[in-house]
Design a protein around this motif. Structure first.
Motif, PDB file in Angstrom:
ATOM      1  N   ALA A  23       0.857  -1.197   0.000  1.00  0.00           N
ATOM      2  CA  ALA A  23       0.000   0.000   0.000  1.00  0.00           C
ATOM      3  C   ALA A  23       0.885   1.235   0.000  1.00  0.00           C
ATOM      4  CB  ALA A  23      -0.908   0.010   1.220  1.00  0.00           C
ATOM      5  N   THR A  24       0.482   2.202  -0.789  1.00  0.00           N
ATOM      6  CA  THR A  24       1.191   3.485  -0.814  1.00  0.00           C
ATOM      7  C   THR A  24       0.498   4.431   0.160  1.00  0.00           C
ATOM      8  OG1 THR A  24       1.805   3.153  -3.118  1.00  0.00           O
ATOM      9  CG2 THR A  24       1.955   5.403  -2.253  1.00  0.00           C
ATOM     10  N   ILE A  25       1.313   5.074   0.993  1.00  0.00           N
ATOM     11  CA  ILE A  25       0.781   5.982   2.028  1.00  0.00           C
ATOM     12  C   ILE A  25       0.864   7.414   1.513  1.00  0.00           C
ATOM     13  CG2 ILE A  25       0.984   6.769   4.415  1.00  0.00           C
ATOM     14  CD1 ILE A  25       0.153   3.816   4.064  1.00  0.00           C
ATOM     15  N   ASP A  26      -0.210   8.127   1.668  1.00  0.00           N
ATOM     16  CA  ASP A  26      -0.276   9.538   1.274  1.00  0.00           C
ATOM     17  C   ASP A  26       0.699  10.346   2.142  1.00  0.00           C
ATOM     18  OD1 ASP A  26      -0.879  12.066   0.489  1.00  0.00           O
ATOM     19  OD2 ASP A  26      -2.988  12.012   1.093  1.00  0.00           O
ATOM     20  N   THR A  27       1.704  10.908   1.504  1.00  0.00           N
ATOM     21  CA  THR A  27       2.725  11.647   2.262  1.00  0.00           C
ATOM     22  C   THR A  27       2.140  12.862   2.985  1.00  0.00           C
ATOM     23  OG1 THR A  27       3.301  12.807   0.228  1.00  0.00           O
ATOM     24  CG2 THR A  27       4.625  10.891   0.806  1.00  0.00           C
ATOM     25  N   GLN A  28       1.149  13.490   2.379  1.00  0.00           N
ATOM     26  CA  GLN A  28       0.539  14.644   3.030  1.00  0.00           C
ATOM     27  C   GLN A  28      -0.209  14.229   4.292  1.00  0.00           C
ATOM     28  OE1 GLN A  28       0.933  17.944   2.263  1.00  0.00           O
ATOM     29  NE2 GLN A  28      -0.073  18.139   4.277  1.00  0.00           N
ATOM     30  N   ALA A  29      -0.935  13.080   4.181  1.00  0.00           N
ATOM     31  CA  ALA A  29      -1.651  12.582   5.365  1.00  0.00           C
ATOM     32  C   ALA A  29      -0.658  12.204   6.459  1.00  0.00           C
ATOM     33  CB  ALA A  29      -2.508  11.378   4.982  1.00  0.00           C
ATOM     34  N   PHE A  30       0.462  11.575   6.029  1.00  0.00           N
ATOM     35  CA  PHE A  30       1.472  11.200   7.019  1.00  0.00           C
ATOM     36  C   PHE A  30       2.123  12.439   7.628  1.00  0.00           C
ATOM     37  CE2 PHE A  30       5.844   9.701   8.100  1.00  0.00           C
ATOM     38  CZ  PHE A  30       5.463   8.883   9.154  1.00  0.00           C
TER      39      PHE A  30
ATOM     40  N   THR B 169       6.580  28.819  17.052  1.00  0.00           N
ATOM     41  CA  THR B 169       7.701  28.339  16.243  1.00  0.00           C
ATOM     42  C   THR B 169       7.920  26.843  16.381  1.00  0.00           C
ATOM     43  OG1 THR B 169       9.252  28.801  18.050  1.00  0.00           O
ATOM     44  CG2 THR B 169       8.865  30.572  16.464  1.00  0.00           C
ATOM     45  N   GLY B 170       7.166  26.158  17.219  1.00  0.00           N
ATOM     46  CA  GLY B 170       7.371  24.729  17.421  1.00  0.00           C
ATOM     47  C   GLY B 170       6.910  23.915  16.226  1.00  0.00           C
ATOM     48  N   GLU B 171       7.640  22.842  15.905  1.00  0.00           N
ATOM     49  CA  GLU B 171       7.284  21.979  14.775  1.00  0.00           C
ATOM     50  C   GLU B 171       7.925  20.620  14.965  1.00  0.00           C
ATOM     51  OE1 GLU B 171       8.794  23.711  11.227  1.00  0.00           O
ATOM     52  OE2 GLU B 171      10.794  24.060  12.035  1.00  0.00           O
ATOM     53  N   ALA B 172       7.375  19.615  14.220  1.00  0.00           N
ATOM     54  CA  ALA B 172       7.906  18.256  14.255  1.00  0.00           C
ATOM     55  C   ALA B 172       8.057  17.748  12.827  1.00  0.00           C
ATOM     56  CB  ALA B 172       6.983  17.349  15.058  1.00  0.00           C
ATOM     57  N   TYR B 173       9.116  16.994  12.594  1.00  0.00           N
ATOM     58  CA  TYR B 173       9.332  16.412  11.268  1.00  0.00           C
ATOM     59  C   TYR B 173      10.225  15.194  11.414  1.00  0.00           C
ATOM     60  CZ  TYR B 173      13.731  19.052  11.509  1.00  0.00           C
ATOM     61  OH  TYR B 173      14.944  19.558  11.886  1.00  0.00           O
ATOM     62  N   ILE B 174      10.390  14.458  10.281  1.00  0.00           N
ATOM     63  CA  ILE B 174      11.166  13.219  10.294  1.00  0.00           C
ATOM     64  C   ILE B 174      12.236  13.295   9.208  1.00  0.00           C
ATOM     65  CG2 ILE B 174      11.085  10.717   9.884  1.00  0.00           C
ATOM     66  CD1 ILE B 174       8.254  10.732  11.002  1.00  0.00           C
ATOM     67  N   ILE B 175      13.447  12.837   9.555  1.00  0.00           N
ATOM     68  CA  ILE B 175      14.500  12.656   8.559  1.00  0.00           C
ATOM     69  C   ILE B 175      14.961  11.198   8.616  1.00  0.00           C
ATOM     70  CG2 ILE B 175      15.275  15.057   8.626  1.00  0.00           C
ATOM     71  CD1 ILE B 175      17.608  14.166  10.411  1.00  0.00           C
ATOM     72  N   ASN B 176      15.517  10.714   7.494  1.00  0.00           N
ATOM     73  CA  ASN B 176      16.006   9.335   7.487  1.00  0.00           C
ATOM     74  C   ASN B 176      17.475   9.289   7.857  1.00  0.00           C
ATOM     75  OD1 ASN B 176      17.361  10.227   5.257  1.00  0.00           O
ATOM     76  ND2 ASN B 176      16.227   8.978   3.779  1.00  0.00           N
ATOM     77  N   GLU B 177      18.085   8.139   7.704  1.00  0.00           N
ATOM     78  CA  GLU B 177      19.479   7.959   8.133  1.00  0.00           C
ATOM     79  C   GLU B 177      20.452   8.785   7.314  1.00  0.00           C
ATOM     80  OE1 GLU B 177      19.913   3.513   9.788  1.00  0.00           O
ATOM     81  OE2 GLU B 177      19.093   3.614   7.741  1.00  0.00           O
ATOM     82  N   GLU B 178      20.031   9.227   6.122  1.00  0.00           N
ATOM     83  CA  GLU B 178      20.881  10.088   5.292  1.00  0.00           C
ATOM     84  C   GLU B 178      20.618  11.568   5.548  1.00  0.00           C
ATOM     85  OE1 GLU B 178      19.205   7.413   3.754  1.00  0.00           O
ATOM     86  OE2 GLU B 178      21.049   6.274   4.131  1.00  0.00           O
ATOM     87  N   GLY B 179      19.664  11.871   6.419  1.00  0.00           N
ATOM     88  CA  GLY B 179      19.350  13.258   6.726  1.00  0.00           C
ATOM     89  C   GLY B 179      18.339  13.874   5.790  1.00  0.00           C
ATOM     90  N   MET B 180      17.654  13.059   4.956  1.00  0.00           N
ATOM     91  CA  MET B 180      16.662  13.566   4.020  1.00  0.00           C
ATOM     92  C   MET B 180      15.312  13.722   4.720  1.00  0.00           C
ATOM     93  SD  MET B 180      18.311  13.931   1.250  1.00  0.00           S
ATOM     94  CE  MET B 180      19.779  13.365   0.381  1.00  0.00           C
ATOM     95  N   PHE B 181      14.615  14.800   4.392  1.00  0.00           N
ATOM     96  CA  PHE B 181      13.293  15.035   4.970  1.00  0.00           C
ATOM     97  C   PHE B 181      12.329  13.948   4.516  1.00  0.00           C
ATOM     98  CE2 PHE B 181      14.824  19.514   5.164  1.00  0.00           C
ATOM     99  CZ  PHE B 181      14.666  19.691   6.531  1.00  0.00           C
ATOM    100  N   GLN B 182      11.683  13.281   5.478  1.00  0.00           N
ATOM    101  CA  GLN B 182      10.642  12.304   5.180  1.00  0.00           C
ATOM    102  C   GLN B 182       9.260  12.926   5.320  1.00  0.00           C
ATOM    103  OE1 GLN B 182      11.724   8.958   4.142  1.00  0.00           O
ATOM    104  NE2 GLN B 182      13.408  10.454   3.952  1.00  0.00           N
ATOM    105  N   THR B 183       9.181  14.045   5.980  1.00  0.00           N
ATOM    106  CA  THR B 183       7.964  14.874   6.031  1.00  0.00           C
ATOM    107  C   THR B 183       8.392  16.320   5.863  1.00  0.00           C
ATOM    108  OG1 THR B 183       8.086  15.134   8.433  1.00  0.00           O
ATOM    109  CG2 THR B 183       6.797  13.281   7.615  1.00  0.00           C
TER     110      THR B 183
END
Length: 568
Positions: A179-186, A198-212
């Motif tokens: 199943a493909t997950i909607d990146t916007q929903a995620f 100014t507070g925010e949350a996000y995810i990066i992978n092991e290479e430092g690329m933005f996942q959100t």
């Protein structure tokens, strides 16, 4: 150095010591309390903030992990419910996709793959059926591990997305449900945490690329500019501060998720994180500054007051020394006057005896020689009588002086004030007559006015009051003959009231409050010791009475003594 300069130097030294004590004693504990309170409150707030952020990132990590686990569980449930051939049918796959979307709108499409990586069935917005994914990383991973959640990638659709896939063995062959997950929903799930402006949350992978996506800037699959610092974070919540290129500091909390493949980052501007703390610090600083200013102000104020008071006391001590010397001299004069009175009494007795003898001899001469009464004999007898009168008068004066100067313990006895006052007034009547002051006695009806007192002490009080009244009248009227002193005797409730009233200069209100204070006097130096009224006040108080005063500047004064009526 003169005595005055030495005193001033002593006062300056004293002032510096007192000021230093009054500044250091409160300021040191105050400063220590402020520093300790500020330090511990800052530590408390920082620890509380760190724990709050750690709790937030931990809870949010669980939430995201739960979201991914739910997607994996959904696919596992479907794979267990249908076999490969059933899901390969488009209508079946469509019903399953509809079911999954009803459960979560995060699903974008659904696909079935055989063991060779061929996309045998697909339901979604793209034309992906028939494509082979045997070389795709996600396919190799799911075939090896049984499930796989990918990073964001482009794929055949050339759009950033990530997939959740599971593999299932059927008749010795593996097939895959993806199943493909909607990146916007995620992204919405990740960004559901809101911390201030100014507070925010996000995810990066092991290479430092933005996942959100990052609200403050950062597109999917771009490199996080702070990736190097962030990826060095250990497992579990980790707190640190990073200064960005713009110069603004950010408060970061990170934790690894998805089997240490993704890093959840929560950050907020340091200025906003510690806004309340900074406000509290500013308030503490303002309070500390104001407190310090107040301490310094009152230290200077009280120091000046204390030094001024010490200076005044030194001055009073000087005056006290002078007045004690004067009091000693007065005591010596009293002793001398007693001796003078004794010495004068002896010749007075001789004069009195010789006068009587002369009267007898004059009578015998007249009788012996038959001398008839003549003017010369009459004048001689009158002269002898006048001498006798003056000798008796001198005797009364010396007796009064002796009575006044005699030192003995108080011996109270009933005294009729109405009869006693004229005896006392005779001692100062001549002085009043010489100075042109009318001295009168007014006795109210309803006598006798008996009190239980020591006559000599009452005499001392009355003489002092009358002498003060004569001084005040002379000061105001001089020798004009308009001065007046009146001694009144009467009743006031259950007490005998003795008043000494004058039309002299009067007493000012500020001096009236201190009139009975020892050594206080309004007379020039050398004319008063300031002991008279205070002693009189003490004598009257010991007699069980009360002394009070009324006065008006320029109109005169009235001193009133109230003594208990003697019990018959």
């Amino acid at each position: 150095m003169s005595t005055r300069e030495k005193k001033e130097e002593r006062y300056r030294s004293m002032r510096m010591k007192i000021l230093a004590s009054m500044l250091l004693v409160p300021l040191i504990p105050f400063a220590l309390a402020a520093i300790v309170g500020f330090t511990f409150s800052s530590m408390y707030v920082e620890n509380t903030t760190r724990l709050r952020f750690e709790r937030i990132v931990t809870d949010h990590a669980r939430f995201i992990e739960g979201f991914l686990s739910d997607r994996r569980a959904d696919l596992t449930f479907v794979a267990n419910l249908y076999d490969f051939s059933g899901l390969s049918k488009p209508e079946t796959l469509g019903r399953v996709f509809t079911f999954l979307q009803e459960k979560s709108n995060a699903y974008m499409d659904l696909g079935v793959f055989d063991s060779s990586g061929l996309h045998v069935a697909y339901h979604g917005p793209y034309q992906l059926a028939g494509k082979n994914y045997r070389d795709a990383q996600w396919f190799r991973e799911v075939m090896q591990k049984g499930y796989y959640i990918s990073d964001i990638f482009m794929g055949f659709r050339n759009v950033p997305h990530f997939v959740v896939a599971i593999s299932k063995s059927e008749m010795g062959k593996l097939w895959v449900l993806r199943a493909t997950i909607d990146t916007q929903a995620f992204t919405d799930v990740v960004e559901s945490i809101r911390i201030g402006r100014t507070g925010e949350a996000y995810i990066i992978n092991e290479e430092g690329m933005f996942q959100t996506r990052r609200r403050s800037g950062g597109a999917l699959m771009e490199l996080d500019p702070d990736a190097k610092k962030l990826l060095a974070a250990p497992s579990g919540p980790h707190v640190f501060i990073i200064r960005e290129a713009s110069g603004e500091k950010y408060y970061y909390v990170t934790t690894w998720i998805k089997d240490h493949q993704w890093l959840l980052v929560v950050r907020q501007s340091v200025a906003e994180v510690f806004q309340t703390v900074n406000q509290a610090r500013n308030l503490i600083a303002i309070i500390a500054i104001l407190g310090g200013i107040l301490i310094v102000f009152f230290a200077f104020y009280l120091t000046n007051r204390i030094v001024a008071r010490i200076r005044a006391m030194d001055h009073e001590v000087g005056r006290l020394d002078q007045q004690l010397v004067m009091a000693g001299r007065l005591a010596e004069i009293g002793e001398m006057s007693s001796g003078f009175a004794h010495e004068i009494n002896n010749p007075l007795q001789i004069i009195r005896a010789e006068t009587g003898l002369m009267e007898m001899l004059l009578a015998e001469v007249a009788e012996k020689y038959g001398i008839k009464e003549c003017q010369e004999f009459t004048d001689t007898r009158d002269s002898l009588k006048q001498v006798q009168i003056q000798v008796d008068r001198c005797g009364e004066i010396t007796s009064a002086i002796l009575k006044f100067a005699r030192k003995k313990d108080a011996a109270p006895k009933p005294v009729d004030v109405g009869e006693f006052i004229p005896e006392v007034i005779r001692m100062v009547a001549k002085k009043a007559e010489v100075e042109g002051i009318a001295l009168s006695i007014e006795t109210a009806s309803g006598g006798p006015f008996k009190v239980e007192v020591d006559p000599s002490q009452l005499q001392q009080v009355l003489l002092n009051l009358v002498n003060n009244a004569l001084y005040a009248v002379k000061k105001e009227h001089g020798n004009e003959g308009t001065g007046k002193v009146t001694i009144s005797v009467g009743r006031e409730e259950a007490a005998v009231a003795i008043s000494v009233a004058d039309n002299g200069c009067g007493i000012s209100p500020e001096n009236l409050e201190k009139i009975f204070t020892p050594f206080f006097t309004t007379k020039p130096v050398g004319q008063g010791t300031g002991l008279g009224l205070s002693i009189c006040y003490g004598i009257v108080d010991k007699m069980g009475g009360v002394m009070k005063v009324q006065s008006e500047v320029g109109r005169g004064s009235v001193f009133t003594i109230l003594l208990p009526v003697a019990i018959s």
